[in-house]
Design a protein around this motif. Structure first.
Motif, PDB file in Angstrom:
ATOM      1  N   ASP A   6       0.853  -1.190   0.000  1.00 11.86           N
ATOM      2  CA  ASP A   6       0.000   0.000   0.000  1.00 11.86           C
ATOM      3  C   ASP A   6       0.888   1.239   0.000  1.00 11.86           C
ATOM      4  OD1 ASP A   6      -2.619  -1.348   0.282  1.00 11.86           O
ATOM      5  OD2 ASP A   6      -1.783  -1.996   2.209  1.00 11.86           O
ATOM      6  N   PRO A   7       0.320   2.415  -0.261  1.00  7.67           N
ATOM      7  CA  PRO A   7       1.115   3.639  -0.173  1.00  7.67           C
ATOM      8  C   PRO A   7       1.773   3.772   1.199  1.00  7.67           C
ATOM      9  CG  PRO A   7      -0.976   4.083  -1.265  1.00  7.67           C
ATOM     10  CD  PRO A   7      -1.057   2.670  -0.770  1.00  7.67           C
ATOM     11  N   CYS A   8       2.966   4.358   1.233  1.00  5.06           N
ATOM     12  CA  CYS A   8       3.706   4.480   2.487  1.00  5.06           C
ATOM     13  C   CYS A   8       3.943   5.949   2.823  1.00  5.06           C
ATOM     14  CB  CYS A   8       5.024   3.722   2.421  1.00  5.06           C
ATOM     15  SG  CYS A   8       6.245   4.443   1.304  1.00  5.06           S
ATOM     16  N   VAL A   9       4.560   6.197   3.976  1.00  9.75           N
ATOM     17  CA  VAL A   9       4.878   7.562   4.405  1.00  9.75           C
ATOM     18  C   VAL A   9       6.375   7.641   4.701  1.00  9.75           C
ATOM     19  CG1 VAL A   9       2.579   7.971   5.338  1.00  9.75           C
ATOM     20  CG2 VAL A   9       4.345   7.014   6.821  1.00  9.75           C
ATOM     21  N   LYS A  10       6.882   8.873   4.723  1.00  4.11           N
ATOM     22  CA  LYS A  10       8.310   9.072   4.936  1.00  4.11           C
ATOM     23  C   LYS A  10       8.775   8.474   6.264  1.00  4.11           C
ATOM     24  CE  LYS A  10      10.159  12.770   6.581  1.00  4.11           C
ATOM     25  NZ  LYS A  10      10.604  14.163   6.846  1.00  4.11           N
ATOM     26  N   GLY A  11       7.940   8.598   7.299  1.00  6.13           N
ATOM     27  CA  GLY A  11       8.314   8.085   8.611  1.00  6.13           C
ATOM     28  C   GLY A  11       8.630   6.598   8.597  1.00  6.13           C
ATOM     29  N   ASP A  12       7.884   5.827   7.791  1.00  2.00           N
ATOM     30  CA  ASP A  12       8.149   4.389   7.695  1.00  2.00           C
ATOM     31  C   ASP A  12       9.542   4.133   7.111  1.00  2.00           C
ATOM     32  OD1 ASP A  12       5.603   3.896   8.661  1.00  2.00           O
ATOM     33  OD2 ASP A  12       4.728   3.717   6.645  1.00  2.00           O
ATOM     34  N   VAL A  13       9.908   4.928   6.115  1.00  2.00           N
ATOM     35  CA  VAL A  13      11.212   4.760   5.474  1.00  2.00           C
ATOM     36  C   VAL A  13      12.336   5.151   6.433  1.00  2.00           C
ATOM     37  CG1 VAL A  13      12.671   5.475   3.546  1.00  2.00           C
ATOM     38  CG2 VAL A  13      10.216   5.139   3.189  1.00  2.00           C
ATOM     39  N   MET A  14      12.161   6.260   7.125  1.00  2.00           N
ATOM     40  CA  MET A  14      13.193   6.718   8.054  1.00  2.00           C
ATOM     41  C   MET A  14      13.405   5.716   9.184  1.00  2.00           C
ATOM     42  SD  MET A  14      14.162   9.394   6.547  1.00  2.00           S
ATOM     43  CE  MET A  14      15.405   9.788   7.774  1.00  2.00           C
ATOM     44  N   THR A  15      12.311   5.127   9.670  1.00  2.00           N
ATOM     45  CA  THR A  15      12.420   4.112  10.721  1.00  2.00           C
ATOM     46  C   THR A  15      13.189   2.897  10.216  1.00  2.00           C
ATOM     47  OG1 THR A  15      10.338   4.817  11.733  1.00  2.00           O
ATOM     48  CG2 THR A  15      11.115   2.602  12.269  1.00  2.00           C
ATOM     49  N   ALA A  16      12.913   2.497   8.978  1.00  2.00           N
ATOM     50  CA  ALA A  16      13.610   1.351   8.394  1.00  2.00           C
ATOM     51  C   ALA A  16      15.098   1.644   8.231  1.00  2.00           C
ATOM     52  CB  ALA A  16      12.987   0.987   7.049  1.00  2.00           C
ATOM     53  N   LEU A  17      15.431   2.862   7.836  1.00  2.00           N
ATOM     54  CA  LEU A  17      16.829   3.213   7.585  1.00  2.00           C
ATOM     55  C   LEU A  17      17.671   3.213   8.867  1.00  2.00           C
ATOM     56  CD1 LEU A  17      16.417   6.061   4.939  1.00  2.00           C
ATOM     57  CD2 LEU A  17      17.409   3.787   4.570  1.00  2.00           C
ATOM     58  N   LYS A  18      17.040   3.418  10.004  1.00  2.00           N
ATOM     59  CA  LYS A  18      17.774   3.398  11.275  1.00  2.00           C
ATOM     60  C   LYS A  18      18.362   2.015  11.558  1.00  2.00           C
ATOM     61  CE  LYS A  18      15.067   7.088  13.435  1.00  2.00           C
ATOM     62  NZ  LYS A  18      14.114   7.429  14.531  1.00  2.00           N
ATOM     63  N   LYS A  19      17.782   0.987  10.921  1.00  2.00           N
ATOM     64  CA  LYS A  19      18.251  -0.381  11.134  1.00  2.00           C
ATOM     65  C   LYS A  19      19.381  -0.761  10.175  1.00  2.00           C
ATOM     66  CE  LYS A  19      13.391  -1.547  11.949  1.00  2.00           C
ATOM     67  NZ  LYS A  19      12.264  -2.392  11.470  1.00  2.00           N
ATOM     68  N   ALA A  20      19.628   0.098   9.196  1.00  2.00           N
ATOM     69  CA  ALA A  20      20.569  -0.264   8.129  1.00  2.00           C
ATOM     70  C   ALA A  20      22.010   0.003   8.543  1.00  2.00           C
ATOM     71  CB  ALA A  20      20.240   0.515   6.858  1.00  2.00           C
ATOM     72  N   THR A  21      22.853  -1.009   8.388  1.00  2.00           N
ATOM     73  CA  THR A  21      24.293  -0.839   8.598  1.00  2.00           C
ATOM     74  C   THR A  21      25.067  -1.051   7.301  1.00  2.00           C
ATOM     75  OG1 THR A  21      24.516  -3.170   9.228  1.00  2.00           O
ATOM     76  CG2 THR A  21      24.144  -1.577  11.005  1.00  2.00           C
ATOM     77  N   GLY A  22      24.343  -1.421   6.243  1.00  2.00           N
ATOM     78  CA  GLY A  22      24.964  -1.637   4.937  1.00  2.00           C
ATOM     79  C   GLY A  22      24.467  -0.628   3.930  1.00  2.00           C
ATOM     80  N   ASP A  23      24.278  -1.087   2.672  1.00  2.00           N
ATOM     81  CA  ASP A  23      23.826  -0.210   1.583  1.00  2.00           C
ATOM     82  C   ASP A  23      22.319  -0.370   1.411  1.00  2.00           C
ATOM     83  OD1 ASP A  23      26.484   0.289   1.339  1.00  2.00           O
ATOM     84  OD2 ASP A  23      26.764  -0.831  -0.519  1.00  2.00           O
ATOM     85  N   ALA A  24      21.564   0.660   1.776  1.00  2.00           N
ATOM     86  CA  ALA A  24      20.103   0.614   1.708  1.00  2.00           C
ATOM     87  C   ALA A  24      19.613   1.153   0.372  1.00  2.00           C
ATOM     88  CB  ALA A  24      19.491   1.396   2.858  1.00  2.00           C
ATOM     89  N   VAL A  25      18.573   0.515  -0.150  1.00  2.00           N
ATOM     90  CA  VAL A  25      17.975   0.892  -1.436  1.00  2.00           C
ATOM     91  C   VAL A  25      16.466   1.009  -1.263  1.00  2.00           C
ATOM     92  CG1 VAL A  25      17.629   0.227  -3.848  1.00  2.00           C
ATOM     93  CG2 VAL A  25      19.813  -0.262  -2.724  1.00  2.00           C
ATOM     94  N   PHE A  26      15.897   2.084  -1.821  1.00  2.00           N
ATOM     95  CA  PHE A  26      14.452   2.296  -1.826  1.00  2.00           C
ATOM     96  C   PHE A  26      13.909   1.838  -3.177  1.00  2.00           C
ATOM     97  CE2 PHE A  26      10.727   4.966  -2.750  1.00  2.00           C
ATOM     98  CZ  PHE A  26       9.968   4.764  -1.603  1.00  2.00           C
ATOM     99  N   LYS A  27      12.857   1.004  -3.170  1.00  2.00           N
ATOM    100  CA  LYS A  27      12.349   0.428  -4.415  1.00  2.00           C
ATOM    101  C   LYS A  27      10.823   0.513  -4.490  1.00  2.00           C
ATOM    102  CE  LYS A  27      15.838  -3.260  -4.825  1.00  2.00           C
ATOM    103  NZ  LYS A  27      16.006  -4.727  -4.992  1.00  2.00           N
ATOM    104  N   PHE A  28      10.333   0.657  -5.710  1.00  2.00           N
ATOM    105  CA  PHE A  28       8.937   0.343  -6.017  1.00  2.00           C
ATOM    106  C   PHE A  28       8.940  -0.705  -7.108  1.00  2.00           C
ATOM    107  CE2 PHE A  28       5.398   0.707  -8.980  1.00  2.00           C
ATOM    108  CZ  PHE A  28       4.361   0.339  -8.133  1.00  2.00           C
ATOM    109  N   GLU A  29       8.245  -1.812  -6.876  1.00  2.00           N
ATOM    110  CA  GLU A  29       8.129  -2.891  -7.858  1.00  2.00           C
ATOM    111  C   GLU A  29       6.660  -3.063  -8.210  1.00  2.00           C
ATOM    112  OE1 GLU A  29       9.941  -6.205  -5.903  1.00  2.00           O
ATOM    113  OE2 GLU A  29      11.980  -5.564  -6.411  1.00  2.00           O
ATOM    114  N   PRO A  30       6.285  -2.956  -9.498  1.00  2.00           N
ATOM    115  CA  PRO A  30       4.880  -3.038  -9.900  1.00  2.00           C
ATOM    116  C   PRO A  30       4.364  -4.480  -9.957  1.00  2.00           C
ATOM    117  CG  PRO A  30       6.254  -2.702 -11.822  1.00  2.00           C
ATOM    118  CD  PRO A  30       7.172  -2.670 -10.630  1.00  2.00           C
TER     119      PRO A  30
END
Length: 257
Positions: free
Chosen positions: A81-105
């Motif tokens: 479903d559509p997401c919000v910036k806060g969800d992405v920022m929360t996910a990025l706090k867990k990243a210690t490697g190379d993070a990628v943002f994706k949309f797959e249809p």
């Protein structure tokens, strides 16, 4: 015919191999419609998703020279479903490697009994906006139709845990991804409705032409209303506009080899 039925039964009896262990809601509607027909068997699907993934550890090159082999890829965020910036920022706090943002249809793979069945499905997919769809014929004549589109999105966000873009840019990416998701949902809806109409309009040729040479020419024919006898017998009657112009649905249903 019997071989395809056996393959379909075996395929549908297998446990779902996906991480979710279930079909996505919008993809499930299309899958049920196709699997109810003898000529189709769905094998995999996704109704579209927004993701943040991260690759931990080092990259290594394949010994065969095929390129980088990705190891230890972790999903930090997955939503259909559509997401919000806060969800992405929360996910990025867990990243210690190379993070990628994706949309797959939306993607759907379907086994088809005959090539004409795949062509019918392909025509509906193209008309619905899935312009990257295609048909493949594998070993033993296995025919697979893939429903795909090209409006993807993939953007690197961090390197070794360090955020490389601004929060403003992440907010912009989320907006773009949500727009793509909305368009993706509209395309799925068009595909589902178009498929219902095309399958309803298509009739197996052998049910209408049990004998005669017409049987070998087309797998599907379009239902047409029978004209009154006096109209059929009058050669001077001018053609109505609908007589010399096939509808797009008719073109889908009257697939010729």
């Amino acid at each position: 015919m019997a071989a395809f039925a056996r393959r379909k039964a075996q395929r549908l009896a297998r446990p779902d191999p996906s991480r979710k262990r279930a079909l996505d809601a919008r993809a499930a509607e299309v899958a049920r419609l196709l699997n109810a027909r003898e000529s189709f068997c769905t094998t995999s699907s996704c109704d579209g998703r927004v993701m943040v993934t991260v690759r931990e550890g080092r990259e290594r090159h394949g010994d065969d020279g095929t390129g980088i082999q990705k190891k230890n890829c972790t999903w930090l965020l997955v939503t259909h479903d559509p997401c919000v910036k806060g969800d992405v920022m929360t996910a990025l706090k867990k990243a210690t490697g190379d993070a990628v943002f994706k949309f797959e249809p939306f993607v759907l793979h379907v086994l088809c009994r005959e090539l004409q069945d795949a062509q019918l499905l392909h025509s509906v997919a193209i008309d619905s906006g899935f312009r990257n769809s295609g048909i493949t014929v594998g070993r033993g004549g296995k025919i697979t139709m893939a429903v795909r589109s090209t409006h993807c999105l993939e953007v690197p966000l961090s390197h070794k845990g360090r955020l490389m873009v601004s929060e403003e840019y992440i907010e912009f990416l989320v907006h773009v991804a949500n727009q793509k998701m909305e368009e993706n949902i509209r395309r799925i809806d068009r595909f589902h409705k178009g498929l219902e109409l095309a399958l309803e309009a298509a009739v197996p040729a052998d049910t209408l032409f049990p004998e005669g040479p017409e049987k070998s020419h087309s797998v599907y024919v379009h239902r047409r209303k029978r004209r009154p006898a006096r109209e059929q017998a009058d050669p001077s009657r001018e053609l109505e506009p609908q007589d010399d112009t096939e509808s797009s649905l008719g073109l889908l249903a009257e697939i010729m080899i």
